[in-house]
Motif scaffolding. Structure first.
Motif, PDB file in Angstrom:
ATOM      1  N   LYS B 152       0.830  -1.210   0.000  1.00  0.00           N
ATOM      2  CA  LYS B 152       0.000   0.000   0.000  1.00  0.00           C
ATOM      3  C   LYS B 152       0.862   1.258   0.000  1.00  0.00           C
ATOM      4  N   LEU B 153       1.935   1.200   0.753  1.00  0.00           N
ATOM      5  CA  LEU B 153       2.851   2.343   0.788  1.00  0.00           C
ATOM      6  C   LEU B 153       3.434   2.593  -0.603  1.00  0.00           C
ATOM      7  N   ILE B 154       3.866   1.512  -1.240  1.00  0.00           N
ATOM      8  CA  ILE B 154       4.419   1.631  -2.588  1.00  0.00           C
ATOM      9  C   ILE B 154       3.397   2.238  -3.531  1.00  0.00           C
ATOM     10  N   GLN B 156       0.809   4.156  -2.872  1.00  0.00           N
ATOM     11  CA  GLN B 156       0.541   5.570  -2.623  1.00  0.00           C
ATOM     12  C   GLN B 156       1.673   6.452  -3.145  1.00  0.00           C
TER      13      GLN B 156
END
Lengths: 223, 223
Positions: B152-154, B156
């Motif tokens: 999810k971080l990637i 975003q």
DNA sequence: TTGATAATACGTGGATACAAAAATACTTTT
DNA sequence: AAAAGTATTTTTGTATCCACGTATTATCAA
């Protein structure tokens, strides 16, 4: 002041908007279970419109991570794995940490009193046992974020709160014992009062990261 | 390993997916100017499909912030104000800072060498004057983010890179003088080698925040 | 000429019906 | 019981139609 989240319900203009709001609300309240299939025709009939705007709403909900859209297999309510839950809290920690850092210079005494009022309201909501503690909790975090005066940042944080909301509800409904929320949030206010931006950022980060493990037990261990 | 951004072009399944990719690509390359209206029928004819999947693609692009969708007024290419640009770089700084912090423990000597190879490729792309320096730059940042192992971080961070991509292109095309990118990115690698997670996080944050002002002059001052 | 107002053209949002493709369920056969 | 083939259901996309809001143009009065 930029709007605090959740965004206030402005009169819906389009049918897609109505479908989006309807479904988001239902998903936040946990009315649908993870893995459950959402049939466009059913939803459309429910709110009195055709399938088209519902399908469009699905796309947005998928972007928000509330729903999974697999080609030719329709729309399924998204559930979080433990890893995903932790990841969201990691992201929240840096995002809300940033918000606190940016908000601090803008907080005057009047605003501190408002935050303390929100803290009390959260406390009362918690004692009444109702799950609208979750809403009050969002109000508290949302207020601080709003003071950062960063629309996109506020929007992203708000989106994350929406995703974890069903789990927050389950967690709070399930824990009758009073937990440390009051002190944690009071500590955030105290850190804000200190005037040390980096310290306040750190306190917020720690606060957020410390709540993740408590929710984790209500999440399916893997997928 | 989670996919680095930009996501590798897997064979498109649905028409909506094709429309989304087509439009995202065009918007990234700056083929459409901010404020320009996107007429569903035109786009649909362009890629040989009907309006519906295009309209659905619009929703996703709007969620990504690449496009603005106002009721009854259709789809307009989004442009960034200076404030919004700075805000995106603030968000990038904490998000990619987090990614660096999480990635560090996973980086071995082999990975360092890969990062240095990417650094060289970026350098060469920059000297050739072509704007595919932007792509190499994204590869470098994307590689580090991928090592954080946080989908999810990637995702975003990748989304933010997409939004700023057209401005990065304009900026790089316009600056013939060699800028400090090489040293900045080398400093990030050095910080990663240091083994000090918080230091590396800080270096990445500073690197990102330092590039914002350079792009700012290519952005419409307000809206 | 200029400014306000009315008429008109256009595009969007939505409904409906229909066709094609894919996935799922169900038989039948070996 | 496993595999293959068939049928059914569901999703996805197309085509067409209409109502309504927006924007543009034309008209008229000052």
């Amino acid at each position: 002041m930029p709007a605090a989240f959740p965004a206030e319900p402005q009169m819906s203009a389009t049918a897609e908007e109505e479908a989006y709001r309807h479904l988001q609300r239902a998903l936040r309240l946990g009315r649908y279970k993870p893995g459950e299939r959402l049939i466009p025709e059913e939803i459309a009939a429910e709110i009195g419109m055709s399938r088209m705007p519902v399908r469009e709403a699905f796309r947005r909900l998928a972007s928000d991570g509330l729903v999974v859209l697999r080609p030719n297999r329709g729309c399924v309510v998204a559930g979080l794995t433990v890893d995903e839950l932790y990841e969201i809290f990691e992201i929240r920690s840096v995002l809300e940490g940033l918000a606190v850092r940016l908000a601090m210079p803008r907080i005057d005494e009047e605003e501190f009193e408002e935050l303390e009022r929100l803290l009390d309201r959260m406390e009362r909501a918690g004692q009444s046992g109702s799950s609208d503690w979750v809403v009050r909790h969002q109000e508290f975090h949302g207020r601080i974020c709003a003071l950062s005066w960063r629309p996109k940042l506020i929007h992203q944080i708000s989106a994350l709160h929406v995703v974890i909301e069903p789990y927050m509800r389950i967690w709070f409904d399930d824990c009758d014992k009073p937990h440390s929320a009051r002190e944690e949030h009071a500590a955030v206010i105290a850190a804000l009062r200190s005037g040390d931006e980096l310290h306040a950022e750190k306190v917020m980060q720690d606060h957020i990261l410390s709540t993740a493990p408590m929710l984790a037990e209500f999440v399916s261990p893997s997928r």
